[in-house]
Design an enzyme around this catalytic site. Structure first.
Site, mmCIF file in Angstrom:
data_model
loop_
_atom_site.group_PDB
_atom_site.id
_atom_site.type_symbol
_atom_site.label_atom_id
_atom_site.label_comp_id
_atom_site.label_asym_id
_atom_site.label_seq_id
_atom_site.Cartn_x
_atom_site.Cartn_y
_atom_site.Cartn_z
ATOM 1 N N ASP A 32 0.859 -1.189 0.000
ATOM 2 C CA ASP A 32 0.000 0.000 0.000
ATOM 3 C C ASP A 32 0.896 1.239 0.000
ATOM 4 O O ASP A 32 1.893 1.298 0.728
ATOM 5 C CB ASP A 32 -0.891 -0.044 1.259
ATOM 6 C CG ASP A 32 -2.029 0.965 1.219
ATOM 7 O OD1 ASP A 32 -1.756 2.164 1.047
ATOM 8 O OD2 ASP A 32 -3.191 0.541 1.373
ATOM 9 N N ASN A 88 -12.924 -3.236 3.157
ATOM 10 C CA ASN A 88 -13.987 -2.234 3.197
ATOM 11 C C ASN A 88 -14.894 -2.348 1.975
ATOM 12 O O ASN A 88 -14.405 -2.451 0.847
ATOM 13 C CB ASN A 88 -13.366 -0.832 3.241
ATOM 14 C CG ASN A 88 -12.482 -0.627 4.465
ATOM 15 O OD1 ASN A 88 -12.781 -1.135 5.541
ATOM 16 N ND2 ASN A 88 -11.383 0.091 4.312
ATOM 17 N N GLN A 95 -14.519 2.493 2.049
ATOM 18 C CA GLN A 95 -13.922 2.072 0.780
ATOM 19 C C GLN A 95 -13.681 3.301 -0.092
ATOM 20 O O GLN A 95 -14.605 4.079 -0.348
ATOM 21 C CB GLN A 95 -14.836 1.089 0.035
ATOM 22 C CG GLN A 95 -14.195 0.538 -1.237
ATOM 23 C CD GLN A 95 -15.073 -0.496 -1.960
ATOM 24 O OE1 GLN A 95 -16.257 -0.602 -1.691
ATOM 25 N NE2 GLN A 95 -14.459 -1.220 -2.880
ATOM 26 N N HIS A 101 -10.360 -5.161 -2.626
ATOM 27 C CA HIS A 101 -8.996 -5.359 -2.108
ATOM 28 C C HIS A 101 -9.086 -5.766 -0.652
ATOM 29 O O HIS A 101 -9.954 -5.304 0.085
ATOM 30 C CB HIS A 101 -8.112 -4.127 -2.288
ATOM 31 C CG HIS A 101 -8.741 -2.849 -1.837
ATOM 32 N ND1 HIS A 101 -9.714 -2.201 -2.568
ATOM 33 C CD2 HIS A 101 -8.566 -2.116 -0.718
ATOM 34 C CE1 HIS A 101 -10.091 -1.109 -1.925
ATOM 35 N NE2 HIS A 101 -9.418 -1.040 -0.790
ATOM 36 N N HIS A 103 -6.949 -5.734 2.737
ATOM 37 C CA HIS A 103 -5.765 -5.160 3.401
ATOM 38 C C HIS A 103 -5.141 -6.204 4.325
ATOM 39 O O HIS A 103 -5.854 -6.861 5.102
ATOM 40 C CB HIS A 103 -6.165 -3.978 4.293
ATOM 41 C CG HIS A 103 -6.712 -2.789 3.580
ATOM 42 N ND1 HIS A 103 -5.953 -1.661 3.332
ATOM 43 C CD2 HIS A 103 -7.948 -2.517 3.088
ATOM 44 C CE1 HIS A 103 -6.713 -0.748 2.728
ATOM 45 N NE2 HIS A 103 -7.920 -1.240 2.563
HETATM 46 P P1 AMP Z 1 -9.851 1.452 0.970
HETATM 47 O O1 AMP Z 1 -10.032 2.675 1.825
HETATM 48 O O2 AMP Z 1 -10.171 0.174 1.677
HETATM 49 O O3 AMP Z 1 -10.547 1.594 -0.365
HETATM 50 O O4 AMP Z 1 -8.307 1.366 0.705
HETATM 51 C C1 AMP Z 1 -7.652 1.915 -0.395
HETATM 52 C C2 AMP Z 1 -6.170 1.770 -0.110
HETATM 53 O O5 AMP Z 1 -5.491 1.852 -1.346
HETATM 54 C C3 AMP Z 1 -5.587 2.854 0.799
HETATM 55 O O6 AMP Z 1 -4.946 2.209 1.903
HETATM 56 C C4 AMP Z 1 -4.600 3.578 -0.096
HETATM 57 O O7 AMP Z 1 -3.436 3.969 0.606
HETATM 58 C C5 AMP Z 1 -4.282 2.525 -1.144
HETATM 59 N N1 AMP Z 1 -3.906 3.022 -2.458
HETATM 60 C C6 AMP Z 1 -4.566 3.917 -3.212
HETATM 61 N N2 AMP Z 1 -3.940 4.086 -4.404
HETATM 62 C C7 AMP Z 1 -2.876 3.254 -4.387
HETATM 63 C C8 AMP Z 1 -1.837 2.958 -5.328
HETATM 64 N N3 AMP Z 1 -1.778 3.558 -6.507
HETATM 65 N N4 AMP Z 1 -0.912 2.037 -4.977
HETATM 66 C C9 AMP Z 1 -0.966 1.424 -3.780
HETATM 67 N N5 AMP Z 1 -1.913 1.653 -2.856
HETATM 68 C C10 AMP Z 1 -2.848 2.564 -3.151
#
Ligand code: AMP
Ligand code: ZN
Length: 136
Positions: A32, A88, A95, A101, A103
């Site tokens: 991440d 999420n 989300q 995804h 985590h």
């Molecule tokens: P969520 O809030 O569950 O949708 O989590 C999205 C996650 O994606 C967050 O922890 C962000 O830091 C991560 N994220 C967003 N864009 C990228 C990216 N380009 N590469 C890696 N992680 C990302």
């Protein structure tokens, strides 16, 4: 199917570079970019599914198997003290990227992070009413 405007489709399929920890024909696991802790990773299916409800059952099962394998590796290699799995679905749940995804958040004693909720105090009747709503 991949979704043209989905950033995680592009990352999962290698069109956008990422810090990849693992890849197979169906999944990519990446670090991440905004990690909660050292080693915070995301398990991404290569086929687009917006959330858990859209994810095919076999992919859901495989995501959990991967979480188990990679979680064990994190314990061995990062010497983390614990591991949170967070997933999420929907804005209300936090989300921010509409591509399923999972985590993997390695936890360390005193890492200063928290994944918590305030416990409610429902009565037995309230719990029973909720149970009936869900199962009926
Ligand atoms: P969520 O809030 O569950 O949708 O989590 C999205 C996650 O994606 C967050 O922890 C962000 O830091 C991560 N994220 C967003 N864009 C990228 C990216 N380009 N590469 C890696 N992680 C990302
Ligand atoms: Zn996607």
């Amino acid at each position: 199917m991949r979704k043209d405007d989905c950033i995680f489709c592009k990352i999962a399929n290698g069109e956008i570079p990422s810090k990849t920890l693992y890849e197979d024909p169906e999944f990519r696991v990446i670090l991440d970019l905004g990690p909660a802790t050292k080693g915070h990773a995301l398990i991404l299916p290569k086929e687009h599914a917006g959330d858990l409800y859209e994810l095919p059952e076999e992919s859901a099962a495989k995501a959990m198997t991967l979480a188990q394998k990679i979680g064990k590796t994190m314990v061995q290699k990062l010497h983390c003290d614990g591991l949170n799995l967070v997933q999420n679905n929907g804005e209300a749940a936090g989300q921010t990227v509409r591509h399923f995804h999972l985590h993997l958040i390695p936890r360390y004693v005193n890492d200063g992070q928290s994944i918590n909720w305030k416990p409610g105090k429902p009565s037995d009747e309230e719990l029973e009413a909720i149970r009936k709503t869900i199962v009926q």
